[in-house]
Write a protein that holds these residues in place. Structure first.
Motif, PDB file in Angstrom:
ATOM      1  N   GLU A  48      37.959  10.543  50.153  1.00  0.00           N
ATOM      2  CA  GLU A  48      38.158  11.976  49.972  1.00  0.00           C
ATOM      3  C   GLU A  48      37.792  12.378  48.538  1.00  0.00           C
ATOM      4  N   PRO A  49      37.119  13.506  48.359  1.00  0.00           N
ATOM      5  CA  PRO A  49      36.817  13.966  46.997  1.00  0.00           C
ATOM      6  C   PRO A  49      38.102  14.342  46.274  1.00  0.00           C
ATOM      7  N   MET A  50      38.034  14.448  44.960  1.00  0.00           N
ATOM      8  CA  MET A  50      39.172  14.888  44.169  1.00  0.00           C
ATOM      9  C   MET A  50      38.687  15.840  43.090  1.00  0.00           C
ATOM     10  N   ILE A  51      39.599  16.603  42.547  1.00  0.00           N
ATOM     11  CA  ILE A  51      39.301  17.538  41.470  1.00  0.00           C
ATOM     12  C   ILE A  51      39.870  16.981  40.173  1.00  0.00           C
ATOM     13  N   LEU A  52      39.046  16.982  39.133  1.00  0.00           N
ATOM     14  CA  LEU A  52      39.509  16.614  37.797  1.00  0.00           C
ATOM     15  C   LEU A  52      39.570  17.878  36.945  1.00  0.00           C
ATOM     16  N   MET A  53      40.761  18.163  36.423  1.00  0.00           N
ATOM     17  CA  MET A  53      40.939  19.294  35.521  1.00  0.00           C
ATOM     18  C   MET A  53      41.129  18.755  34.106  1.00  0.00           C
ATOM     19  N   VAL A  54      40.289  19.219  33.193  1.00  0.00           N
ATOM     20  CA  VAL A  54      40.406  18.839  31.783  1.00  0.00           C
ATOM     21  C   VAL A  54      40.802  20.110  31.025  1.00  0.00           C
ATOM     22  N   TYR A  55      41.942  20.066  30.367  1.00  0.00           N
ATOM     23  CA  TYR A  55      42.427  21.278  29.711  1.00  0.00           C
ATOM     24  C   TYR A  55      42.519  21.096  28.205  1.00  0.00           C
ATOM     25  N   THR A  56      42.812  22.173  27.513  1.00  0.00           N
ATOM     26  CA  THR A  56      43.000  22.148  26.064  1.00  0.00           C
ATOM     27  C   THR A  56      44.410  22.643  25.755  1.00  0.00           C
ATOM     28  N   LEU A  57      44.778  22.576  24.494  1.00  0.00           N
ATOM     29  CA  LEU A  57      46.077  23.103  24.065  1.00  0.00           C
ATOM     30  C   LEU A  57      45.930  24.473  23.411  1.00  0.00           C
ATOM     31  N   ALA A  58      44.769  25.097  23.623  1.00  0.00           N
ATOM     32  CA  ALA A  58      44.513  26.409  23.029  1.00  0.00           C
ATOM     33  C   ALA A  58      45.432  27.477  23.619  1.00  0.00           C
ATOM     34  N   ARG A  59      45.820  27.294  24.870  1.00  0.00           N
ATOM     35  CA  ARG A  59      46.758  28.213  25.526  1.00  0.00           C
ATOM     36  C   ARG A  59      48.064  27.482  25.781  1.00  0.00           C
ATOM     37  N   ARG A  60      49.142  28.155  25.525  1.00  0.00           N
ATOM     38  CA  ARG A  60      50.441  27.503  25.649  1.00  0.00           C
ATOM     39  C   ARG A  60      50.804  27.184  27.096  1.00  0.00           C
ATOM     40  N   ASP A  61      50.184  27.881  28.070  1.00  0.00           N
ATOM     41  CA  ASP A  61      50.543  27.629  29.458  1.00  0.00           C
ATOM     42  C   ASP A  61      49.780  26.465  30.074  1.00  0.00           C
ATOM     43  N   ASN A  62      48.704  25.999  29.445  1.00  0.00           N
ATOM     44  CA  ASN A  62      47.925  24.910  30.042  1.00  0.00           C
ATOM     45  C   ASN A  62      48.753  23.660  30.320  1.00  0.00           C
ATOM     46  N   PRO A  63      49.589  23.182  29.375  1.00  0.00           N
ATOM     47  CA  PRO A  63      50.383  21.979  29.662  1.00  0.00           C
ATOM     48  C   PRO A  63      51.477  22.204  30.712  1.00  0.00           C
ATOM     49  N   LYS A  64      51.693  23.457  31.110  1.00  0.00           N
ATOM     50  CA  LYS A  64      52.749  23.757  32.085  1.00  0.00           C
ATOM     51  C   LYS A  64      52.279  23.547  33.530  1.00  0.00           C
ATOM     52  N   PHE A  65      50.982  23.246  33.712  1.00  0.00           N
ATOM     53  CA  PHE A  65      50.449  23.172  35.079  1.00  0.00           C
ATOM     54  C   PHE A  65      51.120  22.068  35.889  1.00  0.00           C
ATOM     55  N   VAL A  66      51.225  20.870  35.340  1.00  0.00           N
ATOM     56  CA  VAL A  66      51.797  19.759  36.104  1.00  0.00           C
ATOM     57  C   VAL A  66      53.274  19.989  36.413  1.00  0.00           C
ATOM     58  N   PRO A  67      54.115  20.368  35.429  1.00  0.00           N
ATOM     59  CA  PRO A  67      55.503  20.678  35.779  1.00  0.00           C
ATOM     60  C   PRO A  67      55.624  21.792  36.821  1.00  0.00           C
ATOM     61  N   ALA A  68      54.750  22.806  36.720  1.00  0.00           N
ATOM     62  CA  ALA A  68      54.784  23.896  37.696  1.00  0.00           C
ATOM     63  C   ALA A  68      54.420  23.387  39.086  1.00  0.00           C
ATOM     64  N   THR A  69      53.423  22.499  39.164  1.00  0.00           N
ATOM     65  CA  THR A  69      53.035  21.928  40.454  1.00  0.00           C
ATOM     66  C   THR A  69      54.206  21.194  41.089  1.00  0.00           C
ATOM     67  N   ARG A  70      54.871  20.376  40.317  1.00  0.00           N
ATOM     68  CA  ARG A  70      55.989  19.591  40.851  1.00  0.00           C
ATOM     69  C   ARG A  70      57.143  20.485  41.282  1.00  0.00           C
ATOM     70  N   ARG A  71      57.377  21.552  40.527  1.00  0.00           N
ATOM     71  CA  ARG A  71      58.432  22.488  40.898  1.00  0.00           C
ATOM     72  C   ARG A  71      58.091  23.183  42.217  1.00  0.00           C
ATOM     73  N   LEU A  72      56.841  23.628  42.357  1.00  0.00           N
ATOM     74  CA  LEU A  72      56.445  24.329  43.572  1.00  0.00           C
ATOM     75  C   LEU A  72      56.418  23.404  44.783  1.00  0.00           C
ATOM     76  N   GLU A  73      56.047  22.149  44.580  1.00  0.00           N
ATOM     77  CA  GLU A  73      56.087  21.186  45.686  1.00  0.00           C
ATOM     78  C   GLU A  73      57.513  21.021  46.214  1.00  0.00           C
ATOM     79  N   LYS A  74      58.487  21.023  45.308  1.00  0.00           N
ATOM     80  CA  LYS A  74      59.889  20.831  45.715  1.00  0.00           C
ATOM     81  C   LYS A  74      60.387  21.940  46.629  1.00  0.00           C
TER      82      LYS A  74
END
Length: 329
Positions: A48-74
């Protein structure tokens, strides 16, 4: 293969040792105004294909993606599964949800679009079902700052600075705009006093992917406390698509029935949030086109202005806002 792509594959094989030796095609995905970079990794051995996301710290919300994903999965929301996460290298490997978003159905008949919008609203309802009382102080540190009167004021100033002043060239501090400024103040104070729930924050058609008859959410790193109606307005008054007044009304009624809400109360706050959201969007379009080298966002300004004019007609105490934008795009 581009050196950049080769480097990304090296990182990927470190995360997934079983992929050593597997042939892969790397496709760059161009996406919106984000400073993040997305790549589709298509393995030639049937994986199966996968998506790779490469982010920066230029925006304060970028590092929040993974915690947000886990919260929404719950809470059972449809979001891409995080397959791997390299916090040091700012890389996230995600389930590939495909290429078809809700926006791509814009020219389809309403009979085809309606069930997709309703599926999208059901996903929104899952998020909105988490109210402020369900979140601890620790939970709040994983979210972006909540909507309050100060944040609403920031969005309004963004609209004034970039759209009214920058794009339209109007001196919005002049006395002739005093009543309009009063309407802005009344709007942010009223919204700031209302109870809050979890919201997506950028809930528009390009941030909803469609698989079959199901809707999947992306770009939710701005997850925070706010009003559910702000998300509804982002979707139903999305300048990227065409929805009629009747279609908006039908979807708003569907959402109210799905959540057991009073439609009249929902509609009143919906128009207030729609005015707020559309002003924020106009500020963004003007800033992106004028200052950030993305002139294609100019094409969305007429639709956003038209939507805002309609909202100011429909909503309570919004008429005075028309002075800021009437007669100019």
């Amino acid at each position: 293969m581009l050196p950049e792509h080769e480097a990304l594959l090296i990182l990927t094989r470190e995360q997934f040792p079983e992929l050593h030796g597997a042939t892969c095609e790397v496709e760059t995905i161009l996406k919106g105004a984000s400073d993040r970079h997305f790549y589709r990794l298509k393995w030639q051995d049937g994986r199966e294909p996968m998506i790779l996301m490469v982010y920066t710290l230029a925006r304060r919300d970028n590092p929040k993606f993974v915690p947000a994903t886990r919260r929404l999965e719950k809470i059972g929301a449809h979001v891409p599964h995080v397959m791997a996460f390299d916090e040091q290298r700012l890389c996230v490997w995600l389930q590939d949800l495909g290429r078809v978003d809700l926006h791509s159905f814009d020219q389809k008949p309403w009979s085809a679009r309606q069930p997709l919008y309703e599926a999208t609203l059901r996903e929104a309802a899952k998020i909105h079902g988490v109210d402020e009382q369900h979140l601890t102080a620790t939970d709040l540190t994983e979210l972006e700052p909540a909507f309050d009167e100060a944040l609403y004021e920031w969005e309004q100033n963004y609209f004034l600075d970039h759209f009214v002043g920058g794009h339209l060239g109007r001196e919005f501090s002049d006395a002739e705009y005093a009543d309009a400024h009063g309407a802005l103040q009344q709007l942010r104070r009223r919204l700031g006093r209302l109870p809050r729930c979890l919201v997506h924050r950028d809930f528009q058609s390009q941030n909803v992917l469609i698989q079959g008859e199901e809707a999947w959410l992306v770009d939710y790193q701005g997850l925070r406390l706010g009003r559910a109606e702000y998300d509804l307005a982002s979707l139903l008054y999305d300048p990227y698509v065409n929805l009629t007044r009747s279609e908006r009304g039908s979807l708003l009624r569907y959402y109210a029935e799905h959540r057991g809400l009073d439609l009249a109360e929902l509609r009143e706050v919906f128009y207030l949030c729609a005015a707020q959201r559309l002003m924020q969007a106009l500020g963004a379009y003007a800033n992106l086109s004028r200052n950030l080298g993305k002139p294609h966002y100019l094409q969305h300004i007429p639709a956003a202005v038209s939507n805002l004019a309609e909202v100011c007609q429909e909503g309570p105490n919004l008429q005075e806002l028309r002075a800021f934008f009437e007669g100019g795009f």
